[in-house]
Motif scaffolding. Structure first.
Motif, PDB file in Angstrom:
ATOM      1  N   ALA A  19      43.255  32.641 -54.925  1.00 29.01           N
ATOM      2  CA  ALA A  19      41.728  32.373 -55.462  1.00 29.01           C
ATOM      3  C   ALA A  19      40.616  31.476 -54.656  1.00 29.01           C
ATOM      4  CB  ALA A  19      41.935  31.637 -56.772  1.00 29.01           C
ATOM      5  N   VAL A  20      41.134  30.659 -53.778  1.00 27.67           N
ATOM      6  CA  VAL A  20      40.369  29.705 -52.932  1.00 27.67           C
ATOM      7  C   VAL A  20      40.121  30.126 -51.658  1.00 27.67           C
ATOM      8  CG1 VAL A  20      40.260  27.569 -51.853  1.00 27.67           C
ATOM      9  CG2 VAL A  20      41.133  27.653 -54.149  1.00 27.67           C
ATOM     10  N   ASP A  21      40.999  30.806 -51.037  1.00 24.61           N
ATOM     11  CA  ASP A  21      40.848  31.431 -49.501  1.00 24.61           C
ATOM     12  C   ASP A  21      39.579  32.216 -49.444  1.00 24.61           C
ATOM     13  OD1 ASP A  21      41.354  31.504 -46.713  1.00 24.61           O
ATOM     14  OD2 ASP A  21      42.638  33.203 -47.244  1.00 24.61           O
ATOM     15  N   GLY A  22      38.547  31.902 -48.397  1.00 21.45           N
ATOM     16  CA  GLY A  22      37.463  32.549 -48.549  1.00 21.45           C
ATOM     17  C   GLY A  22      36.022  32.146 -48.947  1.00 21.45           C
ATOM     18  N   SER A  23      36.334  31.273 -50.168  1.00 21.36           N
ATOM     19  CA  SER A  23      35.104  31.022 -50.914  1.00 21.36           C
ATOM     20  C   SER A  23      34.523  29.634 -49.976  1.00 21.36           C
ATOM     21  CB  SER A  23      35.746  30.214 -52.172  1.00 21.36           C
ATOM     22  OG  SER A  23      36.208  31.227 -53.074  1.00 21.36           O
ATOM     23  N   GLU A  24      33.002  29.705 -50.317  1.00 23.38           N
ATOM     24  CA  GLU A  24      32.212  28.761 -49.628  1.00 23.38           C
ATOM     25  C   GLU A  24      32.294  27.342 -50.669  1.00 23.38           C
ATOM     26  OE1 GLU A  24      28.765  30.840 -48.178  1.00 23.38           O
ATOM     27  OE2 GLU A  24      29.703  32.410 -49.121  1.00 23.38           O
ATOM     28  N   ALA A  25      32.654  27.701 -51.900  1.00 24.68           N
ATOM     29  CA  ALA A  25      32.664  26.175 -52.765  1.00 24.68           C
ATOM     30  C   ALA A  25      33.541  26.493 -53.941  1.00 24.68           C
ATOM     31  CB  ALA A  25      30.927  26.029 -53.198  1.00 24.68           C
ATOM     32  N   VAL A  26      34.157  25.551 -54.234  1.00 21.48           N
ATOM     33  CA  VAL A  26      34.978  25.412 -55.518  1.00 21.48           C
ATOM     34  C   VAL A  26      34.315  24.602 -56.697  1.00 21.48           C
ATOM     35  CG1 VAL A  26      37.201  25.021 -56.346  1.00 21.48           C
ATOM     36  CG2 VAL A  26      37.059  26.277 -53.984  1.00 21.48           C
ATOM     37  N   ILE A  27      34.290  25.019 -57.855  1.00 27.84           N
ATOM     38  CA  ILE A  27      33.651  24.261 -58.805  1.00 27.84           C
ATOM     39  C   ILE A  27      34.956  24.257 -59.726  1.00 27.84           C
ATOM     40  CG2 ILE A  27      32.266  24.228 -60.839  1.00 27.84           C
ATOM     41  CD1 ILE A  27      30.224  25.319 -59.196  1.00 27.84           C
ATOM     42  N   SER A  28      35.399  22.872 -60.379  1.00 29.39           N
ATOM     43  CA  SER A  28      36.206  22.801 -61.396  1.00 29.39           C
ATOM     44  C   SER A  28      35.651  22.163 -62.670  1.00 29.39           C
ATOM     45  CB  SER A  28      37.315  21.628 -60.948  1.00 29.39           C
ATOM     46  OG  SER A  28      38.219  21.481 -61.917  1.00 29.39           O
ATOM     47  N   GLY A  29      36.045  23.041 -63.743  1.00 28.78           N
ATOM     48  CA  GLY A  29      35.504  22.516 -65.143  1.00 28.78           C
ATOM     49  C   GLY A  29      36.787  22.137 -65.997  1.00 28.78           C
ATOM     50  N   VAL A  30      37.893  21.854 -65.094  1.00 26.79           N
ATOM     51  CA  VAL A  30      39.154  21.512 -65.725  1.00 26.79           C
ATOM     52  C   VAL A  30      39.080  20.246 -66.285  1.00 26.79           C
ATOM     53  CG1 VAL A  30      41.398  21.086 -65.504  1.00 26.79           C
ATOM     54  CG2 VAL A  30      40.419  22.854 -64.373  1.00 26.79           C
ATOM     55  N   GLY A  31      39.575  20.017 -67.681  1.00 28.86           N
ATOM     56  CA  GLY A  31      39.514  18.850 -68.282  1.00 28.86           C
ATOM     57  C   GLY A  31      40.194  18.801 -69.625  1.00 28.86           C
ATOM     58  N   PRO A  32      40.683  17.737 -70.406  1.00 31.56           N
ATOM     59  CA  PRO A  32      40.724  18.083 -71.567  1.00 31.56           C
ATOM     60  C   PRO A  32      39.905  18.413 -72.608  1.00 31.56           C
ATOM     61  CG  PRO A  32      40.396  15.515 -71.075  1.00 31.56           C
ATOM     62  CD  PRO A  32      40.076  16.441 -69.894  1.00 31.56           C
ATOM     63  N   ARG A  33      40.392  19.249 -73.512  1.00 31.43           N
ATOM     64  CA  ARG A  33      39.496  19.719 -74.547  1.00 31.43           C
ATOM     65  C   ARG A  33      39.476  18.551 -75.824  1.00 31.43           C
ATOM     66  NH1 ARG A  33      38.773  25.338 -74.583  1.00 31.43           N
ATOM     67  NH2 ARG A  33      39.974  26.291 -72.829  1.00 31.43           N
ATOM     68  N   GLY A  34      40.344  17.796 -75.756  1.00 31.42           N
ATOM     69  CA  GLY A  34      40.172  16.636 -76.656  1.00 31.42           C
ATOM     70  C   GLY A  34      41.143  15.305 -76.465  1.00 31.42           C
ATOM     71  N   ARG A  35      41.100  14.326 -77.145  1.00 18.80           N
ATOM     72  CA  ARG A  35      41.942  13.272 -76.855  1.00 18.80           C
ATOM     73  C   ARG A  35      43.527  13.657 -76.588  1.00 18.80           C
ATOM     74  NH1 ARG A  35      42.236   8.755 -80.010  1.00 18.80           N
ATOM     75  NH2 ARG A  35      41.490  10.158 -81.762  1.00 18.80           N
ATOM     76  N   LYS A  36      43.760  14.656 -77.681  1.00 23.93           N
ATOM     77  CA  LYS A  36      45.191  14.966 -77.884  1.00 23.93           C
ATOM     78  C   LYS A  36      45.900  15.975 -76.861  1.00 23.93           C
ATOM     79  CE  LYS A  36      45.307  14.579 -82.755  1.00 23.93           C
ATOM     80  NZ  LYS A  36      45.451  14.957 -84.187  1.00 23.93           N
TER      81      LYS A  36
ATOM     82  N   GLY B  87      46.109  15.178 -73.510  1.00 23.47           N
ATOM     83  CA  GLY B  87      46.715  14.316 -72.715  1.00 23.47           C
ATOM     84  C   GLY B  87      46.172  14.258 -71.238  1.00 23.47           C
ATOM     85  N   PRO B  88      46.819  13.890 -70.255  1.00 25.71           N
ATOM     86  CA  PRO B  88      46.327  13.730 -68.895  1.00 25.71           C
ATOM     87  C   PRO B  88      46.600  15.278 -67.990  1.00 25.71           C
ATOM     88  CG  PRO B  88      48.762  12.787 -69.219  1.00 25.71           C
ATOM     89  CD  PRO B  88      48.079  13.121 -70.548  1.00 25.71           C
ATOM     90  N   VAL B  89      45.483  15.852 -68.105  1.00 26.16           N
ATOM     91  CA  VAL B  89      45.576  17.154 -67.505  1.00 26.16           C
ATOM     92  C   VAL B  89      44.666  17.428 -66.259  1.00 26.16           C
ATOM     93  CG1 VAL B  89      45.952  18.231 -69.557  1.00 26.16           C
ATOM     94  CG2 VAL B  89      43.497  18.043 -69.008  1.00 26.16           C
ATOM     95  N   ALA B  90      43.634  16.695 -66.376  1.00 25.13           N
ATOM     96  CA  ALA B  90      42.550  16.519 -65.142  1.00 25.13           C
ATOM     97  C   ALA B  90      43.212  16.243 -63.798  1.00 25.13           C
ATOM     98  CB  ALA B  90      41.504  15.929 -65.523  1.00 25.13           C
ATOM     99  N   SER B  91      44.092  15.114 -63.720  1.00 23.02           N
ATOM    100  CA  SER B  91      44.339  14.700 -62.315  1.00 23.02           C
ATOM    101  C   SER B  91      45.431  15.534 -61.681  1.00 23.02           C
ATOM    102  CB  SER B  91      45.085  13.309 -62.565  1.00 23.02           C
ATOM    103  OG  SER B  91      46.116  13.173 -63.478  1.00 23.02           O
ATOM    104  N   GLY B  92      46.551  15.988 -62.530  1.00 27.18           N
ATOM    105  CA  GLY B  92      47.538  16.728 -61.863  1.00 27.18           C
ATOM    106  C   GLY B  92      46.664  18.263 -61.581  1.00 27.18           C
TER     107      GLY B  92
END
Length: 212
Positions: free
Chosen positions: A61-78, A80-85
């Motif tokens: 998915a990444v190979d050959g791209s000029e930029a990568v954008i991440s909207g990854v994050g928790p949808r709510g407090r429950k 848990g820690p999803v963004a860092s990993g």
């Protein structure tokens, strides 16, 4: 420009994909294999992965791209820690494929209080927000530290409370800081800034606050 978007099924990531396509970019949307992602466009490639826990499945998915954008994050407090990993795997994929430009979403409470922030916000509201979602923000701090030390040409976008209102393109930003008295921003406008940041040298290796 070819852009890879992680978190493409989320609120911000979905807007990034659509706005990028509307602007004439070629987009690779990374979604989970179990997702019912239905977006179709001649300039869109959908890459399905089992998850974001390892870099290997992300290389295509990444190979050959000029930029990568991440909207990854928790949808709510429950959630848990999803963004860092997840971000750690994305950064490893960037390093292995030689992609440099990376824009990720974080949260306004991780930034410093604006110099002209009100006393009430500084002493009461902001500490309450930090305490309310302490686990989420702790995870985002780890994510930000990994991004800063990654060697990528990064931008971290820090929005306050997110809404589902329409794109306006009319918002305030603070490069390296936090927007004072900035309480809300739409997911569509966060996506707008993340795309604009790709080509803005002033935002490279800087956090950027955004709010109305």
């Amino acid at each position: 420009m070819k852009i890879t978007v992680f978190g493409a099924t989320g609120g911000i990531g979905g807007h990034v994909v659509q706005q990028a396509l509307d602007a004439g970019h070629k987009v690779t949307a990374v979604v989970r294999a179990s997702s019912s992602y239905q977006v179709e466009n001649p300039s869109l490639e959908v890459v399905r992965v089992p998850g974001l826990t390892e870099a290997g499945p992300l290389l295509e998915a990444v190979d050959g791209s000029e930029a990568v954008i991440s909207g990854v994050g928790p949808r709510g407090r429950k959630d848990g820690p999803v963004a860092s990993g997840s971000t750690r795997s994305i950064l490893a994929a960037l390093s292995e494929t030689g992609v440099r430009r990376f824009v990720a979403v974080s949260a306004a409470p991780l930034g410093p209080a604006a110099p002209d922030e009100s006393f009430l916000n500084r002493r009461l509201l902001l500490p309450m927000i930090n305490a309310f979602a302490a686990d989420v923000y702790a995870d985002l701090r780890v994510m930000e530290a990994d991004i800063v030390s990654s060697g990528a040409e990064w931008t971290i976008v820090r929005p306050p409370k997110l809404t589902n209102k329409a794109l306006t393109g009319n918002y305030r930003t603070a490069v390296g800081g936090t927007v004072s008295r900035g309480y809300t921003i739409s997911r569509a406008d966060v996506a707008h800034l993340m795309l604009a940041a790709i080509d803005d040298p002033a935002m490279v290796d800087r956090p950027v606050g955004i709010a109305y």
